[in-house]
Design a protein around this motif. Structure first.
Motif, mmCIF file in Angstrom:
data_model
loop_
_atom_site.group_PDB
_atom_site.id
_atom_site.type_symbol
_atom_site.label_atom_id
_atom_site.label_comp_id
_atom_site.label_asym_id
_atom_site.label_seq_id
_atom_site.Cartn_x
_atom_site.Cartn_y
_atom_site.Cartn_z
ATOM 1 N N LEU A 133 68.589 87.361 -47.221
ATOM 2 C CA LEU A 133 67.111 87.486 -47.494
ATOM 3 C C LEU A 133 66.530 88.758 -48.135
ATOM 4 C CD1 LEU A 133 64.640 85.237 -47.806
ATOM 5 C CD2 LEU A 133 64.077 86.127 -45.363
ATOM 6 N N ALA A 134 67.002 89.831 -47.495
ATOM 7 C CA ALA A 134 66.335 90.949 -47.752
ATOM 8 C C ALA A 134 66.806 91.451 -49.230
ATOM 9 C CB ALA A 134 66.752 92.116 -46.643
ATOM 10 N N PHE A 135 67.923 91.250 -49.669
ATOM 11 C CA PHE A 135 68.394 91.944 -50.962
ATOM 12 C C PHE A 135 68.572 90.917 -51.968
ATOM 13 C CE2 PHE A 135 69.696 94.689 -47.322
ATOM 14 C CZ PHE A 135 68.961 95.844 -47.964
ATOM 15 N N ARG A 136 68.512 89.572 -51.685
ATOM 16 C CA ARG A 136 68.737 88.549 -52.875
ATOM 17 C C ARG A 136 67.640 87.537 -53.019
ATOM 18 N NH1 ARG A 136 74.594 87.797 -51.547
ATOM 19 N NH2 ARG A 136 73.950 85.531 -51.084
ATOM 20 N N GLY A 137 66.579 87.989 -52.351
ATOM 21 C CA GLY A 137 65.452 86.692 -52.137
ATOM 22 C C GLY A 137 64.528 86.766 -53.545
ATOM 23 N N ASP A 138 65.108 86.101 -54.408
ATOM 24 C CA ASP A 138 64.177 85.820 -55.443
ATOM 25 C C ASP A 138 63.516 84.387 -55.479
ATOM 26 O OD1 ASP A 138 66.395 83.673 -55.952
ATOM 27 O OD2 ASP A 138 67.030 84.543 -57.874
ATOM 28 N N ASP A 139 62.767 83.994 -56.251
ATOM 29 C CA ASP A 139 62.130 82.545 -56.188
ATOM 30 C C ASP A 139 62.999 81.621 -55.966
ATOM 31 O OD1 ASP A 139 59.846 84.006 -57.053
ATOM 32 O OD2 ASP A 139 60.143 83.338 -59.315
ATOM 33 N N ASN A 140 64.045 81.262 -56.289
ATOM 34 C CA ASN A 140 64.948 80.118 -56.129
ATOM 35 C C ASN A 140 65.492 80.260 -54.606
ATOM 36 O OD1 ASN A 140 65.543 78.553 -58.529
ATOM 37 N ND2 ASN A 140 65.951 80.604 -59.245
ATOM 38 N N TYR A 141 65.733 81.379 -54.193
ATOM 39 C CA TYR A 141 66.093 81.648 -52.861
ATOM 40 C C TYR A 141 65.112 81.403 -51.774
ATOM 41 C CZ TYR A 141 68.938 83.574 -48.876
ATOM 42 O OH TYR A 141 69.973 83.904 -47.864
ATOM 43 N N TRP A 142 63.769 81.931 -51.952
ATOM 44 C CA TRP A 142 62.949 81.612 -51.066
ATOM 45 C C TRP A 142 62.681 80.034 -50.985
ATOM 46 C CZ3 TRP A 142 59.959 84.664 -47.869
ATOM 47 C CH2 TRP A 142 60.242 85.906 -47.701
ATOM 48 N N ALA A 143 62.605 79.351 -52.269
ATOM 49 C CA ALA A 143 62.321 78.135 -52.214
ATOM 50 C C ALA A 143 63.326 77.169 -51.354
ATOM 51 C CB ALA A 143 62.337 77.427 -53.749
ATOM 52 N N LEU A 144 64.589 77.581 -51.601
ATOM 53 C CA LEU A 144 65.501 76.742 -50.542
ATOM 54 C C LEU A 144 65.436 77.164 -49.380
ATOM 55 C CD1 LEU A 144 68.652 77.603 -53.163
ATOM 56 C CD2 LEU A 144 67.278 75.368 -52.779
ATOM 57 N N ALA A 145 65.220 78.477 -49.024
ATOM 58 C CA ALA A 145 64.983 78.835 -47.625
ATOM 59 C C ALA A 145 63.890 78.005 -46.930
ATOM 60 C CB ALA A 145 64.718 80.439 -47.523
ATOM 61 N N ALA A 146 62.902 77.894 -47.548
ATOM 62 C CA ALA A 146 61.508 76.984 -47.091
ATOM 63 C C ALA A 146 62.221 75.442 -46.771
ATOM 64 C CB ALA A 146 60.653 77.065 -48.038
ATOM 65 N N GLU A 147 63.071 74.938 -47.822
ATOM 66 C CA GLU A 147 63.603 73.771 -47.560
ATOM 67 C C GLU A 147 64.575 73.731 -46.378
ATOM 68 O OE1 GLU A 147 65.174 72.345 -51.357
ATOM 69 O OE2 GLU A 147 63.454 72.717 -52.545
ATOM 70 N N ASP A 148 65.117 74.922 -46.281
ATOM 71 C CA ASP A 148 66.165 74.705 -45.001
ATOM 72 C C ASP A 148 65.445 75.124 -43.858
ATOM 73 O OD1 ASP A 148 69.146 75.099 -44.579
ATOM 74 O OD2 ASP A 148 68.392 76.769 -43.482
ATOM 75 N N GLY A 149 64.196 75.252 -43.508
ATOM 76 C CA GLY A 149 63.427 75.259 -42.420
ATOM 77 C C GLY A 149 63.152 76.856 -42.034
ATOM 78 N N MET A 150 63.097 77.818 -43.022
ATOM 79 C CA MET A 150 62.604 79.016 -42.685
ATOM 80 C C MET A 150 60.969 78.934 -42.405
ATOM 81 S SD MET A 150 62.532 82.535 -45.248
ATOM 82 C CE MET A 150 61.291 83.860 -44.668
ATOM 83 N N PRO A 151 60.322 79.511 -41.592
ATOM 84 C CA PRO A 151 59.178 79.203 -41.227
ATOM 85 C C PRO A 151 58.259 80.147 -42.391
ATOM 86 C CG PRO A 151 60.076 81.047 -39.771
ATOM 87 C CD PRO A 151 61.161 80.164 -40.530
ATOM 88 N N PRO A 152 57.002 79.641 -42.492
ATOM 89 C CA PRO A 152 56.067 80.381 -43.264
ATOM 90 C C PRO A 152 55.796 81.658 -42.802
ATOM 91 C CG PRO A 152 55.047 78.568 -42.405
ATOM 92 C CD PRO A 152 56.506 78.370 -42.126
ATOM 93 N N CYS A 153 55.976 82.684 -43.686
ATOM 94 C CA CYS A 153 55.362 84.133 -43.237
ATOM 95 C C CYS A 153 54.595 84.652 -44.451
ATOM 96 C CB CYS A 153 56.682 84.831 -42.914
ATOM 97 S SG CYS A 153 57.893 84.106 -41.774
ATOM 98 N N PRO A 154 53.494 84.537 -44.192
ATOM 99 C CA PRO A 154 52.496 85.011 -45.366
ATOM 100 C C PRO A 154 52.548 86.579 -45.251
ATOM 101 C CG PRO A 154 51.443 83.509 -43.510
ATOM 102 C CD PRO A 154 52.689 83.829 -43.145
ATOM 103 N N GLY A 155 52.651 86.894 -46.598
ATOM 104 C CA GLY A 155 52.875 88.404 -46.869
ATOM 105 C C GLY A 155 54.211 89.136 -46.629
ATOM 106 N N LEU A 156 55.133 88.387 -46.225
ATOM 107 C CA LEU A 156 56.521 88.805 -46.025
ATOM 108 C C LEU A 156 57.061 89.298 -47.106
ATOM 109 C CD1 LEU A 156 58.514 89.622 -43.797
ATOM 110 C CD2 LEU A 156 59.451 87.382 -43.933
ATOM 111 N N ARG A 157 57.043 88.484 -48.240
ATOM 112 C CA ARG A 157 57.986 88.544 -49.342
ATOM 113 C C ARG A 157 57.427 90.062 -50.126
ATOM 114 N NH1 ARG A 157 59.277 84.663 -54.152
ATOM 115 N NH2 ARG A 157 60.726 86.040 -55.592
ATOM 116 N N GLU A 158 55.895 89.964 -50.051
ATOM 117 C CA GLU A 158 55.458 91.324 -50.449
ATOM 118 C C GLU A 158 55.865 92.699 -50.157
ATOM 119 O OE1 GLU A 158 53.753 88.516 -50.028
ATOM 120 O OE2 GLU A 158 53.567 87.744 -52.114
#
Length: 446
Positions: A229-254
């Motif tokens: 997540l830290a080093f490969r997290g592009d748009d596709n990765y974050w979208a798939l992670a959300a579908e996989d059950g990753m909790p919403p974390c406002p501001g974390l990606r920035e």
């Protein structure tokens, strides 16, 4: 002097050099040696992650542990060099190939791991020794004792790979299956065919068990999920992670984008449920590939050059392959930069030799060397992919077997192919003891 005696002499020198140097603790070395509580390293991964053999070594005094590690490394490279040389008929060619393989093992990107409390040194040695054993098994050895020694070497070094770093079997197992498939066609009799099947199942099962134990190790799963997540997290990765059950974390990606140490941001993030998601494995590489295959392949191709990055004072290989004190002598840099060039030229030469053998006079099995060379390159690509997919960082270190085992593996299979194709008369005729480059070598001659 025979090849075997020369290998033993060089091995003793290697162990002596390691003992004089002492052991080096790197960033991840605490997973294998924790002086305050030596048994704690087994609890870290439940004894199921990589490095179990190294962890066991460092239950002993450090000087003895590093001596044992250097002994395994010296034995692996020595075994590979002896087999590679003994595959050839001509004595001077045998010594050239022997010196080439053993000399490669002393190149700074390989030799630096002899004294590091890390699994890389023994995994490189186990991988190259297993592949060399496979080349000896591939040749139709008529002497049953020598054949058993070749099989024992293949199984023994596969076991070492399992106990050191199971991922290296991703490189060894496909090659093993390709070579044993040829043996299946060649060998007559139910007993021999049954042996091939059983050994194939055993080696594949060992590889699968090792990878499964590493994947199920909660701490390793946690680290790998964080790194992806830290080093490969592009748009596709974050979208798939959300579908996989990753909790919403406002501001974390920035915050990750702006951070110099993204892992520290993830571990300190005020996001309920995030760490539990990581401990469950996060978004697995399989789910990532199935969810967005095109995006994952593009990311891999963007990163593939990292494994061949020449060392620099600020990055590249310096972190793991350079001298531990942060410096890298200019001569070592030049040698390390030559590694991808030598590997590329070896690949071109191996394919050329395989094509020439395949297009030569009609002989049984003339396509086999080319098939095994192709399998070697395919196994290297598979290993590089797995190394990249499972972890988001330190790819240059994790892909070391591709970088450093590929060339000697290609040389060994070239030697086997040349020996098989250059025989006069019946290509299945046994290679007599008088034709062997080194009569004392127990495998690789027939």
């Amino acid at each position: 002097m025979s090849l075997t005696r020369a290998a033993v002499a060089v091995g003793v020198l290697r162990v002596a050099v390691a003992l004089l140097h002492g052991y080096d603790m790197l960033g991840d070395s605490g997973r294998y040696y924790f002086p305050d509580d030596p048994l704690a390293v087994f609890g870290l991964d439940g004894g199921g992650g990589p490095g179990v053999l190294l962890q066991a070594f460092f239950l002993l005094p450090p000087w003895l542990a590093i001596a044992l590690q250097a002994t395994v490394i010296a034995a692996g490279w020595g075994w590979a060099a002896v087999i590679a040389g003994s595959l050839l008929r001509t004595r001077w060619m045998a010594w050239v190939v022997f010196a080439l393989v053993l000399g490669w093992s002393w190149a700074p990107p390989v030799q630096v791991w002899d004294t590091a409390v890390m699994t890389e040194g023994m995994s490189l040695a186990a991988g190259v020794a297993a592949v060399a054993s496979l080349a000896a098994v591939y040749l139709p050895i008529r002497d049953p004792i020598r054949l058993r020694i070749a099989w024992a070497g293949l199984l023994g070094w596969t076991a070492v790979g399992y106990l050191v770093r199971p991922t290296v079997l991703v490189f060894v197992a496909p090659l093993t299956i390709a070579a044993l498939a040829i043996c299946w066609r060649r060998w007559q009799g139910l007993g021999r065919k049954a042996t091939v099947v059983l050994l194939s199942v055993l080696i594949l099962g060992t590889a699968a068990a090792g990878l499964a134990s590493q994947a199920k190790s909660e701490r390793i799963s946690d680290w790998y999920a964080e790194n992806r997540l830290a080093f490969r997290g592009d748009d596709n990765y974050w979208a798939l992670a959300a579908e996989d059950g990753m909790p919403p974390c406002p501001g974390l990606r920035e915050k990750l984008t702006a951070a110099s140490d993204p892992r520290a941001v993830l571990r300190d993030a005020d996001c309920p449920g995030l760490q539990n998601w990581f401990r469950s494995g996060g978004l697995t590489p399989t789910d990532e590939l199935l969810g967005a295959p095109g995006a994952m392949v593009r990311r891999y191709l963007d990163d593939v050059g990292i494994q061949w990055t020449p060392p620099t004072k600020s990055g590249g290989w310096t972190v793991w392959v350079g001298a531990i004190d942060g410096t890298y002598p200019d001569g070592d840099v030049r040698i390390a930069r030559a590694v991808p060039v030598v590997t590329l030229l070896s690949g071109i030469l191996a394919i050329g030799v395989g094509v020439l053998i395949a297009l030569g006079r009609a002989r049984p099995r003339s396509w086999e060397p080319l098939a095994l060379i192709g399998a070697t390159l395919a196994a290297a690509i598979l290993y590089a992919w797995v190394s990249w997919a499972q972890d988001g960082m330190e790819y240059a270190r994790h892909a070391l077997p591709v970088t450093l085992i590929l060339a000697p593996s290609l040389w060994t299979f070239m030697c086997a192919g040349m020996t098989l194709s250059l025989r006069s008369g019946n290509p299945a005729a046994p290679h007599s003891r008088s034709e062997s480059a080194s009569p004392s070598v127990p495998v690789g001659s027939r």
